[in-house]
Design a protein around this motif. Structure first.
Motif, PDB file in Angstrom:
ATOM      1  N   GLU A 116       1.787  12.067  37.341  1.00 39.34           N
ATOM      2  CA  GLU A 116       2.728  11.261  36.940  1.00 39.34           C
ATOM      3  C   GLU A 116       2.248  10.050  37.773  1.00 39.34           C
ATOM      4  N   ILE A 117       2.507  10.166  38.870  1.00 43.21           N
ATOM      5  CA  ILE A 117       2.247   9.344  39.967  1.00 43.21           C
ATOM      6  C   ILE A 117       1.210   9.005  39.460  1.00 43.21           C
ATOM      7  N   VAL A 118      -0.365   9.141  40.163  1.00 42.46           N
ATOM      8  CA  VAL A 118      -1.418   8.695  39.565  1.00 42.46           C
ATOM      9  C   VAL A 118      -1.555   8.180  38.626  1.00 42.46           C
ATOM     10  N   SER A 119      -1.556   8.865  37.634  1.00 43.13           N
ATOM     11  CA  SER A 119      -0.911   7.773  36.616  1.00 43.13           C
ATOM     12  C   SER A 119      -0.758   6.017  36.676  1.00 43.13           C
ATOM     13  N   LEU A 120       0.427   5.971  36.844  1.00 45.11           N
ATOM     14  CA  LEU A 120       1.018   4.789  37.141  1.00 45.11           C
ATOM     15  C   LEU A 120       0.008   4.033  38.023  1.00 45.11           C
ATOM     16  N   GLN A 121      -0.018   5.219  39.584  1.00 45.36           N
ATOM     17  CA  GLN A 121      -0.828   4.012  40.864  1.00 45.36           C
ATOM     18  C   GLN A 121      -2.343   3.655  39.757  1.00 45.36           C
ATOM     19  N   LEU A 122      -2.762   4.423  38.965  1.00 44.98           N
ATOM     20  CA  LEU A 122      -4.142   3.903  38.882  1.00 44.98           C
ATOM     21  C   LEU A 122      -4.239   2.250  37.899  1.00 44.98           C
ATOM     22  N   ILE A 123      -2.737   2.356  36.678  1.00 46.53           N
ATOM     23  CA  ILE A 123      -2.613   0.876  35.686  1.00 46.53           C
ATOM     24  C   ILE A 123      -2.537   0.371  36.649  1.00 46.53           C
ATOM     25  N   SER A 124      -1.627   0.600  38.034  1.00 48.72           N
ATOM     26  CA  SER A 124      -1.525  -0.993  38.728  1.00 48.72           C
ATOM     27  C   SER A 124      -2.510  -1.267  39.753  1.00 48.72           C
ATOM     28  N   HIS A 125      -3.577  -0.284  39.694  1.00 43.92           N
ATOM     29  CA  HIS A 125      -4.605  -1.149  40.951  1.00 43.92           C
ATOM     30  C   HIS A 125      -5.739  -1.574  40.006  1.00 43.92           C
ATOM     31  N   ARG A 126      -5.700  -1.297  38.230  1.00 46.04           N
ATOM     32  CA  ARG A 126      -6.410  -1.415  36.799  1.00 46.04           C
ATOM     33  C   ARG A 126      -6.230  -2.751  36.949  1.00 46.04           C
ATOM     34  N   ARG A 127      -4.825  -3.232  37.258  1.00 44.07           N
ATOM     35  CA  ARG A 127      -4.038  -4.759  36.997  1.00 44.07           C
ATOM     36  C   ARG A 127      -4.187  -5.867  38.037  1.00 44.07           C
ATOM     37  N   PHE A 128      -4.379  -4.711  39.145  1.00 47.72           N
ATOM     38  CA  PHE A 128      -4.963  -5.602  40.409  1.00 47.72           C
ATOM     39  C   PHE A 128      -6.303  -5.894  40.382  1.00 47.72           C
ATOM     40  N   ALA A 129      -7.164  -5.176  40.060  1.00 46.63           N
ATOM     41  CA  ALA A 129      -8.534  -5.364  39.821  1.00 46.63           C
ATOM     42  C   ALA A 129      -9.453  -6.664  38.855  1.00 46.63           C
ATOM     43  N   GLY A 130      -8.312  -6.709  38.339  1.00 48.91           N
ATOM     44  CA  GLY A 130      -8.088  -7.393  37.498  1.00 48.91           C
ATOM     45  C   GLY A 130      -8.633  -8.493  37.333  1.00 48.91           C
ATOM     46  N   LEU A 131      -6.886  -8.487  38.178  1.00 46.36           N
ATOM     47  CA  LEU A 131      -6.234 -10.537  39.113  1.00 46.36           C
ATOM     48  C   LEU A 131      -7.647 -10.924  39.780  1.00 46.36           C
ATOM     49  N   PHE A 132      -7.822  -9.478  40.341  1.00 54.36           N
ATOM     50  CA  PHE A 132      -9.020  -9.785  42.396  1.00 54.36           C
ATOM     51  C   PHE A 132      -9.651  -9.056  42.380  1.00 54.36           C
ATOM     52  N   PRO A 133     -11.049  -9.177  41.594  1.00 51.52           N
ATOM     53  CA  PRO A 133     -11.896  -8.090  41.268  1.00 51.52           C
ATOM     54  C   PRO A 133     -12.726  -8.676  42.764  1.00 51.52           C
ATOM     55  N   ARG A 134     -12.925  -9.086  43.897  1.00 49.07           N
ATOM     56  CA  ARG A 134     -13.706  -9.078  44.833  1.00 49.07           C
ATOM     57  C   ARG A 134     -13.283  -8.327  45.594  1.00 49.07           C
ATOM     58  N   ILE A 135     -12.115  -8.297  45.813  1.00 48.30           N
ATOM     59  CA  ILE A 135     -11.574  -7.605  47.025  1.00 48.30           C
ATOM     60  C   ILE A 135     -10.810  -5.876  46.398  1.00 48.30           C
ATOM     61  N   ALA A 136     -11.420  -5.692  45.119  1.00 50.51           N
ATOM     62  CA  ALA A 136     -10.902  -4.391  43.932  1.00 50.51           C
ATOM     63  C   ALA A 136     -12.270  -4.047  44.169  1.00 50.51           C
ATOM     64  N   GLY A 137     -13.658  -4.715  43.957  1.00 51.75           N
ATOM     65  CA  GLY A 137     -14.761  -4.387  43.789  1.00 51.75           C
ATOM     66  C   GLY A 137     -15.258  -3.583  45.604  1.00 51.75           C
ATOM     67  N   ALA A 138     -14.530  -4.036  46.263  1.00 52.82           N
ATOM     68  CA  ALA A 138     -15.355  -3.909  47.583  1.00 52.82           C
ATOM     69  C   ALA A 138     -14.475  -2.565  48.679  1.00 52.82           C
ATOM     70  N   GLY A 139     -13.636  -1.722  47.636  1.00 50.98           N
ATOM     71  CA  GLY A 139     -13.055  -1.240  48.063  1.00 50.98           C
ATOM     72  C   GLY A 139     -13.580   0.068  47.096  1.00 50.98           C
ATOM     73  N   ARG A 140     -13.621   1.072  47.399  1.00 49.33           N
ATOM     74  CA  ARG A 140     -13.395   2.233  46.609  1.00 49.33           C
ATOM     75  C   ARG A 140     -13.379   2.855  44.930  1.00 49.33           C
ATOM     76  N   PRO A 141     -14.234   3.045  44.014  1.00 49.23           N
ATOM     77  CA  PRO A 141     -13.892   2.686  43.387  1.00 49.23           C
ATOM     78  C   PRO A 141     -12.898   3.901  42.406  1.00 49.23           C
ATOM     79  N   VAL A 142     -12.261   3.879  41.264  1.00 50.97           N
ATOM     80  CA  VAL A 142     -10.981   3.609  40.930  1.00 50.97           C
ATOM     81  C   VAL A 142     -11.169   4.894  39.716  1.00 50.97           C
ATOM     82  N   GLY A 143     -11.948   5.293  39.081  1.00 49.78           N
ATOM     83  CA  GLY A 143     -12.085   6.240  38.885  1.00 49.78           C
ATOM     84  C   GLY A 143     -12.535   7.788  39.662  1.00 49.78           C
ATOM     85  N   ASP A 144     -13.199   8.668  38.429  1.00 52.53           N
ATOM     86  CA  ASP A 144     -13.975   9.484  39.182  1.00 52.53           C
ATOM     87  C   ASP A 144     -15.575   9.398  39.335  1.00 52.53           C
TER      88      ASP A 144
END
Length: 214
Positions: A116-144
């Motif tokens: 349950e925690i991971v599911s919510l974290q991934l939703i939050s991370h995808r929201r962040f990646a949508g707003l700040f794609p370059r920062i997110a893109g410089a980090g780890r990939p989201v999924g497997d």
């Protein structure tokens, strides 16, 4: 061990003790390929861990600090266990043959809390990646990503080292703050001298533009 000084508070005291205990454990992690460069980088370790912990409630911090203290007293290294759990995703065969049997078994309740925690974290991370794609893109990939540490596999590996009580409290925190990933990333950006995520994103955009023009 120099780092940015924060105003001392009870929450800051808890985080500082947590990060210190984690760092001590991190120094004892034995990697297959030898000591990793990040094990000598206190500043980055501090920034990343502090920024995450700053989004937690004091109750959650106290519970996790207790997890670390109990682990240290019993000779367990939660950082070693975290990276071992992560290898279930990055190197499943090695994990099954060499690591799985030596790691603490996971209860059904802990498994449900982590999912349950991971599911919510991934939703939050995808929201962040949508707003700040370059920062997110410089980090780890989201999924497997086979053979590569992702946001998901890193999170699962770490959460498996937490006690059931810490997981329950963290789930409460995550539910109360749907933008926890944004807050973590904002903290990281501010540690690196940016006024906020917007400024960090603009800086990365500028660097991308410079590379394309060369």
């Amino acid at each position: 061990m120099e780092h940015v000084q924060r105003n001392r508070s009870e929450k800051d005291r808890l985080i500082s003790e947590i990060v210190s205990l984690e760092w001590n454990m991190f120094q004892k992690v034995e990697n297959i390929g030898g000591r990793a460069g990040c094990q000598d980088d206190w500043n980055t370790f501090y920034i990343m861990r502090y920024s995450q912990d700053a989004t937690w409630s004091e109750d959650t911090l106290r519970s996790y600090l207790n997890d670390l203290r109990q682990a240290a007293a019993s000779g367990r290294n939660l950082l070693t266990e975290k990276y071992a759990y992560m290898m279930e995703f990055t190197d499943p065969e090695y994990y099954r043959e060499h690591l799985q049997a030596s790691l603490p078994a996971l209860s059904e309740q802990k498994g449900r809390l982590i999912a349950e925690i991971v599911s919510l974290q991934l939703i939050s991370h995808r929201r962040f990646a949508g707003l700040f794609p370059r920062i997110a893109g410089a980090g780890r990939p989201v999924g497997d990503e086979r053979g590569e540490t992702s946001v998901k596999s890193y999170s699962i590996g770490e959460l498996k080292t937490y006690s059931e009580e810490t997981l329950r409290l963290l789930l409460r925190d995550v539910k109360q703050n749907p933008d926890m990933v944004l807050d973590i990333q904002r903290g990281i950006a501010e540690f690196y001298g940016y006024s906020g995520l917007e400024a960090a994103e603009q800086a990365l955009a500028g660097r991308d533009g410079e590379r394309q023009s060369q």
